[in-house]
Design a protein around this motif. Structure first.
Motif, short mmCIF file in Angstrom:
data_model
loop_
_atom_site.label_atom_id
_atom_site.label_comp_id
_atom_site.label_asym_id
_atom_site.label_seq_id
_atom_site.Cartn_x
_atom_site.Cartn_y
_atom_site.Cartn_z
N GLU A 1 8.03 6.88 5.36
CA GLU A 1 7.02 7.02 6.39
C GLU A 1 7.35 8.16 7.33
OE1 GLU A 1 4.76 3.43 5.71
OE2 GLU A 1 5.02 3.88 7.81
N ASP B 1 1.49 3.27 -2.57
CA ASP B 1 1.33 1.83 -2.69
C ASP B 1 2.20 1.25 -3.78
OD1 ASP B 1 -0.54 3.65 -3.43
OD2 ASP B 1 -1.83 2.17 -4.32
N ALA B 2 2.26 0.00 -3.71
CA ALA B 2 3.11 -0.76 -4.62
C ALA B 2 2.76 -0.45 -6.06
CB ALA B 2 2.92 -2.25 -4.35
N GLY B 3 1.50 -0.20 -6.28
CA GLY B 3 1.11 0.03 -7.67
C GLY B 3 0.96 1.49 -7.99
N GLY B 4 1.91 2.27 -7.70
CA GLY B 4 1.80 3.71 -7.97
C GLY B 4 1.72 3.98 -9.46
N LYS C 1 1.04 7.58 6.59
CA LYS C 1 0.63 6.19 6.36
C LYS C 1 -0.47 6.13 5.31
CE LYS C 1 2.08 2.81 9.11
NZ LYS C 1 2.08 2.32 10.44
N ALA C 2 -0.14 5.64 4.18
CA ALA C 2 -1.16 5.56 3.13
C ALA C 2 -1.64 4.12 2.99
CB ALA C 2 -0.59 6.05 1.82
N LEU D 1 -1.92 0.69 1.72
CA LEU D 1 -1.08 -0.23 0.98
C LEU D 1 -1.96 -1.16 0.18
CD1 LEU D 1 1.67 -1.98 3.01
CD2 LEU D 1 1.92 -0.57 1.00
N VAL D 2 -1.53 -1.49 -1.03
CA VAL D 2 -2.29 -2.46 -1.80
C VAL D 2 -1.93 -3.87 -1.35
CG1 VAL D 2 -2.69 -3.37 -4.11
CG2 VAL D 2 -2.39 -0.93 -3.80
N GLY D 3 -2.94 -4.66 -1.11
CA GLY D 3 -2.71 -6.07 -0.87
C GLY D 3 -1.97 -6.41 0.40
N TRP D 4 -2.00 -5.51 1.37
CA TRP D 4 -1.34 -5.84 2.64
C TRP D 4 -2.23 -5.38 3.79
CZ3 TRP D 4 2.52 -8.95 3.85
CH2 TRP D 4 2.97 -8.94 5.17
N PRO D 5 -2.45 -6.16 4.78
CA PRO D 5 -2.02 -7.56 4.93
C PRO D 5 -2.68 -8.45 3.88
CG PRO D 5 -3.03 -6.72 6.97
CD PRO D 5 -3.22 -5.69 5.93
N PRO D 6 -2.06 -9.56 3.60
CA PRO D 6 -2.52 -10.42 2.51
C PRO D 6 -3.77 -11.23 2.88
CG PRO D 6 -0.61 -11.42 3.57
CD PRO D 6 -0.83 -10.09 4.23
N VAL D 7 -4.90 -10.55 2.79
CA VAL D 7 -6.17 -11.21 3.02
C VAL D 7 -6.98 -11.04 1.75
CG1 VAL D 7 -8.32 -11.09 4.34
CG2 VAL D 7 -6.14 -10.80 5.51
#
Lengths: 590, 226
Positions: free
Chosen positions: B39, B52-55, B99-100, B102-108
């Motif tokens: 960051e 993101d987590a799924g790069g 700041k890019a 994020l996948v699935g965050w916050p978890p809603v």
């Protein structure tokens, strides 16, 4: 078994049952009353005859992971099942962390059940894929089918619903909860039996398409047993009025939009909404409010005094508007709200709702950088006011250890504690310390805690607390937390009752993974995404524990390659079977 | 907040590591989720590059690819015990441009997220004196008075908006009477639209009324209906 008939004087046709048979008959009769599946599992382990008797008398099947066992094995053991609960994907799939078409298909189960359980009455599916053909098949296979509940499922649409509605004529319950429902432009609401239905519960608030309101009105009119009705956002306030005047016996109501349509005639008398709600003397649960115009909230005042459950989690209302409602709700046990009600709104809740058992505060803006309208102030107020609290889910941007400690001390009955500080790695707002002490206090002081979700800035210390004190914790969710493998080791070594562990974006690697070898078979699953486990590390686990199915994949439907340094996602679960045969190509099962 | 010395060392260490070459092919860059230095790191790539987590594999988190600098630094592997034991996050260091999403965050859940977006959720009634119907308007859809005026003009298309910056006067071309845009605020007072900044208006407006200006010598508070 001895044949004693030869010993009876005069012999003949009477063959008294041998003692073993008598025992089994008695056992079956007794075991029928055993409903808890944990008790049943224990009973089945006593000896072979108890195992048999239990298998003959189990009528409710619970399968927590559809891949832990095959349908064939299940139907071979249990033959008199009339109710099935089946769960598929792990929870992180809800947050787009699992690629599409991963699995959890209902069809093979349905085929097996269709052959074995002719008298099946109830199906409950969570996070599974069910097709329209499946829905049609349910009607065909089970003549006395009564209840279908689908939670977080997908793969079906209005055409499947139409067939189910028209063919399963004894249907009592059709509950669609947070599903993705395809719109095939079929008017399924019109398909229920014309002469009257057995419907007791109809929930379609997740259907994102308008329904035929006239047909719905007629449906409600010919469903005298209807107690639970949850409408979607396409039902306006005026339409809601027309429904509830026909169904004042409702106990659970999802109010739809709770808003007038885009345009409505001025001067024409608006219905007396308040009177209509007053007439619903049994209403105990309200939800919906999907497009609420707060002006109309006073309509529900008459029912507030009896409300046990209120779901305002789609209602953009402020503190004042919430207060005007909540001040009447002194029997409330479950409350879901949006953070738009602010700390002030939560303070009002704390003042009135002394019996509150469950609270969920959702963010109106679910992003890392959002403003965040509730804070430690609201949490502290709830802690001080709602001493009977057992379950909390709280989204915020700002929190302090002190507030979390306060909750741990004031709410000793807490079973579920899920705190989501949306900005990653945020420390205590006032002290700038990590949130270790707060979560530590929760596990220390809340002796009944079984479910925990952590967030904020957390060091390994937080996890040492969890491992040391969280002895009853069954479900643990971790994201962006911890410093090193030690954190995960503390948890795996300490939390002897851990069943479900879901971790994302935390620096835990192979060494920590190895530390759980003694425990993984006792768990339902382990999920680790964007951590530091390597393919080799996962392979080792797979080789050491052949009873575990170890799946690795990436969240973008591509395979994990040998040369990748870390595995994107590891999903591991115990199973009585070899690995599944329906995995998509990008899933590697080690 | 004053960064403690340990944290400063970490930043430096991590920065060095990030700048080392040969990391381009790593599936999972040098992102250290506990420290999250990506960051803060200065990259030569465009901001908002996928973190993101799924790069995507292959290009996954290859920030290092974008860097020309060849500072060899420690090239520490992640399980270097020396490096690991020091890790603590630097909580306040956030590089805005980096700041890019994020996948699935916050978890809603997606269903809930979409519901919030699409509804906008700030509905107010709009009534026009003399018109036979009311409308419902979502103030979240508009970003300015002008925007709102245009929308109202569309809805009640028999009026033309004139001088909307001037307390929103409208003119009915049929009978020539002028209309004035007024709103009821959360205290129950009726005010002229346009007096306060838009954002504050949007939050405090409960309902809107196009009143004939002949009836509004000055806007007085009207008792809100029951």
């Amino acid at each position: 078994m001895r044949d004693i008939s030869a010993e009876v004087p005069g012999g003949g046709d009477y063959h008294p049952p041998c003692p073993d048979q008598v025992l089994e008959n008695v056992l079956e009769n007794v075991l029928q009353f055993l409903t808890s599946r944990r008790d049943r599992n224990a009973a089945s382990l006593v000896c072979k005859s108890w195992y048999r008797a239990e298998a003959l008398t189990r009528s409710e099947l619970f399968i927590g992971n559809c891949y832990a066992v095959t349908a064939r094995r299940v139907t071979e053991r249990f033959c008199r099942v009339n109710s099935v609960v089946l769960k598929g994907r792990p929870r992180f799939a809800d947050f787009s962390l699992m690629p599409p078409n991963w699995g959890a298909h209902f069809t093979p189960w349905l085929t097996a059940f269709g052959a074995a359980y002719h008298w099946l009455e109830k199906i409950y599916l969570k996070r599974m894929s069910i097709t329209d053909d499946d829905l049609a098949q349910i009607s065909l296979s089970f003549p006395s089918f009564k209840e279908l509940t689908l939670v977080c499922c997908d793969g079906f649409g209005t055409s499947g619903l139409a067939i189910l509605a028209s063919k399963s004529r004894q249907l009592r319950v059709l509950d669609l909860i947070e599903d993705e429902v395809n719109d095939d432009d079929v008017d399924w609401i019109s398909c229920f039996p014309e002469n009257g239905t057995c419907l007791e519960s109809l929930s379609f608030d997740c259907v994102e398409w308008p329904i035929n309101f006239g047909a719905l009105e007629r449906l409600v009119a010919r469903s005298p047993n209807l107690k639970k009705l949850r409408l979607n956002q396409f039902v306006t306030l005026g339409q809601l009025y027309q429904l509830i005047v026909r169904a004042p016996q409702l106990t659970h109501l999802g109010t739809g939009a709770f808003s007038p349509p885009e345009i409505w005639a001025q001067g024409s008398e608006e219905p007396d909404y308040e009177a209509a709600f007053s007439a619903c003397r049994s209403l105990v649960c309200l939800s919906g409010f999907r497009e609420v115009v707060p002006d109309y909230l006073p309509a529900i005042y008459p029912v507030c005094g009896k409300l046990i459950s209120l779901n305002f989690s789609y209602a953009n209302i402020n503190a004042e508007e919430l207060k005007s409602v909540i001040c009447h709700c002194n029997k409330l046990q479950t409350l879901w709200v949006l953070d738009t009600v602010r700390d002030e709104g939560l303070e009002a809740v704390a003042t009135t709702c002394k019996d509150l058992i469950e609270l969920r505060v959702f963010p109106i803006d679910a992003s890392e950088d959002s403003e965040g309208f509730v804070s430690e102030v609201g949490l502290t107020a709830i802690a001080e006011g709602c001493r009977k609290l057992q379950s909390i889910l709280y989204f915020c941007q700002r929190m302090t250890n002190a507030a979390v400690v306060a909750m741990s001390k004031n709410c000793p009955d807490l079973v579920v504690f899920r705190l989501c500080i949306m900005g990653r790695h945020r420390p205590d707002y006032l002290t700038n310390e990590p949130m270790d002490e707060g979560f530590g206090a929760i596990v220390m002081n809340c002796a009944k805690l079984t479910r925990l979700a952590v967030s904020g800035l957390l060091t390994d210390k937080a996890f040492s607390y969890i491992g040391r004190y969280g002895k009853l914790v069954r479900t643990l969710s971790v994201a962006f937390a911890g410093d090193s493998d030690s954190a995960l080791k503390y948890v795996l070594e300490g939390c002897s009752n851990l069943q479900k562990l879901e971790i994302r974006d935390s620096p835990f690697g192979d060494s920590a993974l190895r530390d759980g070898l003694h425990h993984y078979y006792n768990m339902r699953f382990l999920w680790m995404s964007s951590c530091r486990v390597t393919l080799q590390g996962c392979r080792e686990i797979a080789q050491t524990l052949p009873q575990m199915v170890v799946e690795v994949f990436t969240s973008e439907s591509t395979s994990v390659k040998d040369e990748d340094e870390y595995v994107d996602t590891l999903y591991m679960y115990r199973s009585l079977e070899r690995s599944r045969n329906d995995a998509p190509a990008y899933v590697r099962i080690l | 907040m004053v960064a403690k010395p340990r944290e400063q060392n970490l930043e430096f260490e991590a920065a060095e590591r990030n700048l080392s070459p040969g990391m381009a092919n790593q599936a999972w860059g040098l992102e250290d989720s506990a420290t999250d230095f990506k960051e803060t790191e200065l990259t030569l790539g465009p901001p908002g590059e996928s973190r993101d987590a799924g790069g995507k594999s292959g290009t996954k988190r290859g920030f290092c690819e974008t860097l020309d600098l060849n500072l060899t630094g420690s090239n520490a592997k992640r399980n270097d015990p020396g490096a690991q034991s020091q890790q603590e996050a630097c909580p306040t260091a956030k590089h805005p441009a980096a700041k890019a999403k994020l996948v699935g965050w916050p978890p809603v859940r997606a269903l809930r997220k979409n519901a919030m977006r699409s509804d906008g959720c700030n509905y107010v009634k709009v009534a026009v004196d003399g018109a036979p119907y009311l409308r419902k308007v979502d103030l979240e859809m508009y970003s300015s008075y002008k925007h709102l005026s245009e929308a109202l003009e569309d809805m009640f298309s028999c009026f033309t908006i004139r001088n909307y910056f001037n307390a929103g006067k409208l003119m009915d071309p049929v009978d020539g009477s002028e209309y004035v845009l007024a709103y009821e605020d959360r205290d129950g007072d009726w005010m002229m639209v346009g007096d306060i900044p838009w954002q504050i208006f949007a939050r405090s407006c409960k309902r809107i009324r196009l009143m004939k200006s002949s009836e509004t010598v000055d806007i007085e508070p009207i008792t809100p209906p029951k």
